[in-house]
Design an enzyme around this catalytic site. Structure first.
Site: not given
Ligand code: COA
Length: 335
Positions: A289, A259, A120
């Site tokens: 993204n 980004h 990224c």
């Molecule tokens: N739909 C519904 N629920 C979902 C889901 C989806 N698509 N994906 C995950 N969940 C659930 C998980 O299983 C979890 O359930 P649990 O609490 O029962 O275990 C819950 O939602 C929370 O998951 P979590 O991974 O903690 O969510 P989050 O708030 O961290 O959001 C992302 C997930 C990926 C959106 C976030 O972590 C993120 O943006 N990460 C960084 C991305 C990034 O910057 N990448 C670098 C550049 S590419």
């Protein structure tokens, strides 16, 4: 080619883009995995993404379209291009480089080029790399392209990653300017956490086998929660650092060009910098993204709002980890 001069800044003099027509909406994803529109919007800010599809077109095609538009807008021909830098993690093939395919597609007979892999952060690293050819006088016209067909490496059975990514490309032309252009960069690489965001299969460590395919190793793997924690602090830290060492206050900055990985990361970065949301370029809602393409796609969408001399802070965080921030002064008037 001109002789080296201390007064040569590398300025962005044109921006082009390519986005596929096909839209993948949150409700489309609801039919594919267990997710819902509300979760995706509130956790990421994404409403839809663009998908290139499987009709034989891939990353080099999008890059070529974006580059062609950037050259046309500037009144340049492919023969004017000296260097082509392509940032991507989804090259058409491991080799030849996507830059070679773009060079041929464009008919850029005087250009040489290469690919750059920084996930990224690819466009940000590419901008710094391409700028140095212009700054030193080794090149007069450089194309820097961020292009990714993320749909080719996304596992559409994994709800934690498939909701995030889309396809697209953005390209900029870099030319010399005595005043405006790239002013400063802070870049970092930290491979310690490489396992948190990666695609393990297909390289020399894990060449393709039935086993690597069965184990989904040719797809993006991300520990989203962990990556979020790093991204949200590192991106803000590096933006504040680049502002401080250039004596820039929030009032001096016209736009943050972040980004587009997560709306919450973007908001937290802007807050640390003291910027109101109207000074932040955001298109994650429409494109998701697009990895190396997010920053040039933002510049394309906001180009008409910009005037010569505007102070922009570009920032990215991605797999590797790779991250950084660049201070850029804009070169031309919007229409
Ligand atoms: N739909 C519904 N629920 C979902 C889901 C989806 N698509 N994906 C995950 N969940 C659930 C998980 O299983 C979890 O359930 P649990 O609490 O029962 O275990 C819950 O939602 C929370 O998951 P979590 O991974 O903690 O969510 P989050 O708030 O961290 O959001 C992302 C997930 C990926 C959106 C976030 O972590 C993120 O943006 N990460 C960084 C991305 C990034 O910057 N990448 C670098 C550049 S590419």
């Amino acid at each position: 080619m001109s002789s080296p001069s201390a007064l040569r800044h590398a300025a962005i003099t044109s921006v082009g883009h390519y986005l596929p027509d096909e839209r993948l909406t949150n409700s489309d994803l609801e039919a594919m995995v267990e997710t819902n529109d509300e979760w995706i919007r509130t956790r990421t800010g994404i409403r839809e993404r663009r998908i290139l599809g499987d009709d034989g077109k891939a990353t080099a095609f999008m890059a070529t379209e974006a580059a062609r538009e950037a050259l046309d807008k500037r009144g340049l021909t492919p023969d004017d291009v000296d260097v082509i830098v392509v940032a991507t993690v989804t090259p058409d093939m491991l080799f030849p480089a996507t830059a070679c395919l773009v060079q041929d597609n464009l008919g850029a007979s005087n250009a040489w080029g290469f690919d750059l892999s920084a996930a990224c952060s690819g466009f940000l690293y590419g901008l710094t790399t391409g700028a140095q050819f212009v700054e030193t006088g080794r090149a007069d016209t450089v194309l820097v392209i961020g292009t990714d067909k993320m749909s080719s490496i996304v596992d559409y059975t994994d709800r934690t990653t498939c909701i995030l990514f889309g396809d697209g490309a953005g390209a900029v032309v870099l030319e010399a300017d005595e005043d405006v252009g790239l002013q400063d960069t802070v870049h970092h690489t930290d491979g310690e956490h490489r396992d948190l965001l990666c695609m393990e299969g297909g390289g020399s460590l894990h060449p393709p086998t039935h086993e690597t395919v069965d184990n989904h190793m040719h797809y993006v793997h991300q520990d989203g929660r962990q990556v979020f924690k790093f991204a949200v602090t590192r991106m803000a830290d590096v933006c504040v650092e680049v502002m401080e060492r250039n004596d820039l206050t929030a009032d001096d900055v016209q736009y943050l060009v972040p980004h587009q990985a997560n709306q919450r990361i973007i908001d937290a970065t802007a807050k640390r910098m003291g910027l109101d949301s109207n000074k932040v370029m955001v298109n994650i809602d429409r494109y998701g993204n697009t990895t190396a393409a997010t920053i040039p796609l933002c510049l394309y969408d906001w180009e008409d709002e910009l005037t010569r001399g505007d102070n922009l802070i570009l920032t990215a965080f991605g797999g590797g980890f790779t991250w950084g921030a660049s201070y850029l002064t804009w070169a031309y008037e919007g229409q």
